[in-house]
Design a protein around this motif. Structure first.
Motif, PDB file in Angstrom:
ATOM      1  N   MET A   1     -22.575 -62.139   2.766  1.00  0.00           N
ATOM      2  CA  MET A   1     -22.495 -61.090   1.960  1.00  0.00           C
ATOM      3  C   MET A   1     -23.771 -60.543   1.512  1.00  0.00           C
ATOM      4  O   MET A   1     -24.332 -61.281   0.609  1.00  0.00           O
ATOM      5  N   THR A   2     -24.355 -59.603   1.777  1.00  0.00           N
ATOM      6  CA  THR A   2     -25.574 -59.026   1.244  1.00  0.00           C
ATOM      7  C   THR A   2     -25.510 -57.710   0.475  1.00  0.00           C
ATOM      8  O   THR A   2     -25.064 -56.694   1.003  1.00  0.00           O
ATOM      9  N   LEU A   3     -26.115 -57.938  -0.598  1.00  0.00           N
ATOM     10  CA  LEU A   3     -25.798 -56.575  -1.787  1.00  0.00           C
ATOM     11  C   LEU A   3     -27.200 -55.907  -1.507  1.00  0.00           C
ATOM     12  O   LEU A   3     -28.363 -56.518  -1.561  1.00  0.00           O
ATOM     13  N   ARG A   4     -27.183 -54.638  -1.530  1.00  0.00           N
ATOM     14  CA  ARG A   4     -28.619 -53.664  -1.479  1.00  0.00           C
ATOM     15  C   ARG A   4     -28.106 -52.567  -2.686  1.00  0.00           C
ATOM     16  O   ARG A   4     -27.272 -52.173  -2.644  1.00  0.00           O
ATOM     17  N   LEU A   5     -29.055 -52.426  -3.398  1.00  0.00           N
ATOM     18  CA  LEU A   5     -29.102 -51.397  -4.477  1.00  0.00           C
ATOM     19  C   LEU A   5     -29.949 -50.326  -4.182  1.00  0.00           C
ATOM     20  O   LEU A   5     -30.961 -50.542  -3.783  1.00  0.00           O
ATOM     21  N   ASP A  25     -23.443 -55.365   2.937  1.00  0.00           N
ATOM     22  CA  ASP A  25     -23.326 -55.293   4.476  1.00  0.00           C
ATOM     23  C   ASP A  25     -23.436 -53.948   5.194  1.00  0.00           C
ATOM     24  O   ASP A  25     -22.867 -53.838   6.012  1.00  0.00           O
ATOM     25  N   GLY A  26     -24.203 -52.994   4.555  1.00  0.00           N
ATOM     26  CA  GLY A  26     -24.241 -51.688   4.934  1.00  0.00           C
ATOM     27  C   GLY A  26     -23.143 -50.697   4.439  1.00  0.00           C
ATOM     28  O   GLY A  26     -23.374 -49.483   4.645  1.00  0.00           O
ATOM     29  N   PHE A  27     -22.334 -51.162   3.738  1.00  0.00           N
ATOM     30  CA  PHE A  27     -21.288 -50.363   3.484  1.00  0.00           C
ATOM     31  C   PHE A  27     -21.330 -49.915   1.756  1.00  0.00           C
ATOM     32  O   PHE A  27     -21.596 -50.820   1.099  1.00  0.00           O
ATOM     33  N   LEU A  28     -21.201 -48.712   1.535  1.00  0.00           N
ATOM     34  CA  LEU A  28     -21.265 -48.275   0.296  1.00  0.00           C
ATOM     35  C   LEU A  28     -19.926 -48.736  -0.549  1.00  0.00           C
ATOM     36  O   LEU A  28     -18.748 -48.292   0.096  1.00  0.00           O
ATOM     37  N   VAL A  29     -20.055 -49.611  -1.174  1.00  0.00           N
ATOM     38  CA  VAL A  29     -19.087 -50.108  -2.305  1.00  0.00           C
ATOM     39  C   VAL A  29     -18.766 -49.743  -3.743  1.00  0.00           C
ATOM     40  O   VAL A  29     -17.560 -49.994  -4.111  1.00  0.00           O
ATOM     41  N   ALA A  30     -19.664 -49.334  -4.304  1.00  0.00           N
ATOM     42  CA  ALA A  30     -19.655 -48.878  -5.589  1.00  0.00           C
ATOM     43  C   ALA A  30     -20.732 -47.995  -6.063  1.00  0.00           C
ATOM     44  O   ALA A  30     -21.928 -48.035  -5.532  1.00  0.00           O
ATOM     45  N   VAL A  31     -20.633 -47.104  -7.085  1.00  0.00           N
ATOM     46  CA  VAL A  31     -21.705 -46.490  -7.618  1.00  0.00           C
ATOM     47  C   VAL A  31     -21.663 -46.884  -9.365  1.00  0.00           C
ATOM     48  O   VAL A  31     -20.738 -47.023  -9.962  1.00  0.00           O
ATOM     49  N   PHE A  63     -20.815 -53.496 -17.706  1.00  0.00           N
ATOM     50  CA  PHE A  63     -21.578 -54.734 -17.540  1.00  0.00           C
ATOM     51  C   PHE A  63     -22.912 -54.726 -18.423  1.00  0.00           C
ATOM     52  O   PHE A  63     -23.586 -53.618 -18.634  1.00  0.00           O
ATOM     53  N   LEU A  64     -23.189 -55.869 -18.905  1.00  0.00           N
ATOM     54  CA  LEU A  64     -24.352 -56.032 -19.846  1.00  0.00           C
ATOM     55  C   LEU A  64     -25.715 -55.408 -18.868  1.00  0.00           C
ATOM     56  O   LEU A  64     -26.670 -54.904 -19.711  1.00  0.00           O
ATOM     57  N   ASP A  65     -25.885 -55.912 -17.918  1.00  0.00           N
ATOM     58  CA  ASP A  65     -26.961 -55.494 -16.855  1.00  0.00           C
ATOM     59  C   ASP A  65     -26.420 -55.259 -15.546  1.00  0.00           C
ATOM     60  O   ASP A  65     -25.331 -55.586 -15.065  1.00  0.00           O
ATOM     61  N   VAL A  66     -27.498 -54.986 -14.635  1.00  0.00           N
ATOM     62  CA  VAL A  66     -27.208 -54.757 -13.230  1.00  0.00           C
ATOM     63  C   VAL A  66     -26.897 -56.087 -12.522  1.00  0.00           C
ATOM     64  O   VAL A  66     -25.972 -56.232 -11.515  1.00  0.00           O
ATOM     65  N   ASP A  67     -27.361 -57.061 -12.881  1.00  0.00           N
ATOM     66  CA  ASP A  67     -27.119 -58.459 -12.507  1.00  0.00           C
ATOM     67  C   ASP A  67     -25.957 -58.849 -12.552  1.00  0.00           C
ATOM     68  O   ASP A  67     -25.004 -59.268 -11.718  1.00  0.00           O
ATOM     69  N   ALA A  68     -25.291 -58.581 -14.047  1.00  0.00           N
ATOM     70  CA  ALA A  68     -24.016 -58.980 -13.982  1.00  0.00           C
ATOM     71  C   ALA A  68     -22.979 -57.995 -13.353  1.00  0.00           C
ATOM     72  O   ALA A  68     -21.789 -58.383 -12.927  1.00  0.00           O
ATOM     73  N   ALA A  69     -23.169 -56.805 -12.927  1.00  0.00           N
ATOM     74  CA  ALA A  69     -22.610 -55.987 -12.267  1.00  0.00           C
ATOM     75  C   ALA A  69     -22.563 -56.171 -10.674  1.00  0.00           C
ATOM     76  O   ALA A  69     -21.345 -56.546 -10.158  1.00  0.00           O
ATOM     77  N   GLN A  70     -23.629 -56.846 -10.113  1.00  0.00           N
ATOM     78  CA  GLN A  70     -23.676 -57.569  -8.851  1.00  0.00           C
ATOM     79  C   GLN A  70     -22.923 -58.711  -8.934  1.00  0.00           C
ATOM     80  O   GLN A  70     -22.231 -58.959  -7.853  1.00  0.00           O
ATOM     81  N   ASP A  71     -23.028 -59.559  -9.851  1.00  0.00           N
ATOM     82  CA  ASP A  71     -22.039 -60.688  -9.888  1.00  0.00           C
ATOM     83  C   ASP A  71     -20.834 -60.623  -9.619  1.00  0.00           C
ATOM     84  O   ASP A  71     -19.992 -61.109  -9.002  1.00  0.00           O
ATOM     85  N   LEU A  77     -15.450 -59.073  -4.511  1.00  0.00           N
ATOM     86  CA  LEU A  77     -15.110 -58.872  -3.107  1.00  0.00           C
ATOM     87  C   LEU A  77     -14.941 -60.127  -2.458  1.00  0.00           C
ATOM     88  O   LEU A  77     -13.923 -60.412  -1.465  1.00  0.00           O
ATOM     89  N   GLY A  78     -15.362 -61.227  -2.720  1.00  0.00           N
ATOM     90  CA  GLY A  78     -15.124 -62.603  -2.210  1.00  0.00           C
ATOM     91  C   GLY A  78     -13.517 -63.051  -2.521  1.00  0.00           C
ATOM     92  O   GLY A  78     -12.891 -63.434  -1.816  1.00  0.00           O
ATOM     93  N   THR A  79     -12.993 -62.667  -3.665  1.00  0.00           N
ATOM     94  CA  THR A  79     -11.576 -63.138  -4.058  1.00  0.00           C
ATOM     95  C   THR A  79     -10.673 -61.987  -3.409  1.00  0.00           C
ATOM     96  O   THR A  79      -9.656 -62.642  -2.704  1.00  0.00           O
ATOM     97  N   LYS A  80     -10.996 -60.907  -3.283  1.00  0.00           N
ATOM     98  CA  LYS A  80     -10.150 -60.159  -2.545  1.00  0.00           C
ATOM     99  C   LYS A  80     -10.154 -60.187  -0.783  1.00  0.00           C
ATOM    100  O   LYS A  80      -9.153 -60.200  -0.473  1.00  0.00           O
TER     101      LYS A  80
END
Length: 86
Positions: A1-5, A25-31, A63-71, A77-80
């Motif tokens: 799984m590759t996240l890109r902001l 992975d190229g799909f918009l998943v969140a704003v 989220f406290l920061d963007v890193d926490a949001a990415q985590d 996504l992994g759990t789902k």
């Protein structure tokens, strides 16, 4: 799984406009939106303005920061995906 902001300006009903599009992975998943000073104690935090597909949730987290949001997005996504057998 590759996240890109990707930085983006978001038209919200408040002063918040700095945001990030989150692609997996190229799909918009969140704003994500960076909360402004008008949010008091939550100022500076990040809010899940919109989630798509597996990141759509009833109660949007902060989220406290963007890193926490990415985590959170990666864990969510992994759990789902495991629960869905993907």
């Amino acid at each position: 799984m590759t996240l890109r902001l990707q930085p983006v300006r978001v038209a919200t009903s408040s002063e918040d406009s700095d945001g990030q599009l989150v692609f997996v992975d190229g799909f918009l998943v969140a704003v994500l939106v960076h909360l402004s000073g008008q949010h008091g104690a939550n100022a500076g935090m990040w809010f899940l303005e919109a989630g798509f597909g597996l990141t759509a949730v009833m109660s949007a987290p902060l989220f406290l920061d963007v890193d926490a949001a990415q985590d959170w997005i990666e864990r969510h996504l992994g759990t789902k995906r495991i629960a869905a057998g993907l």
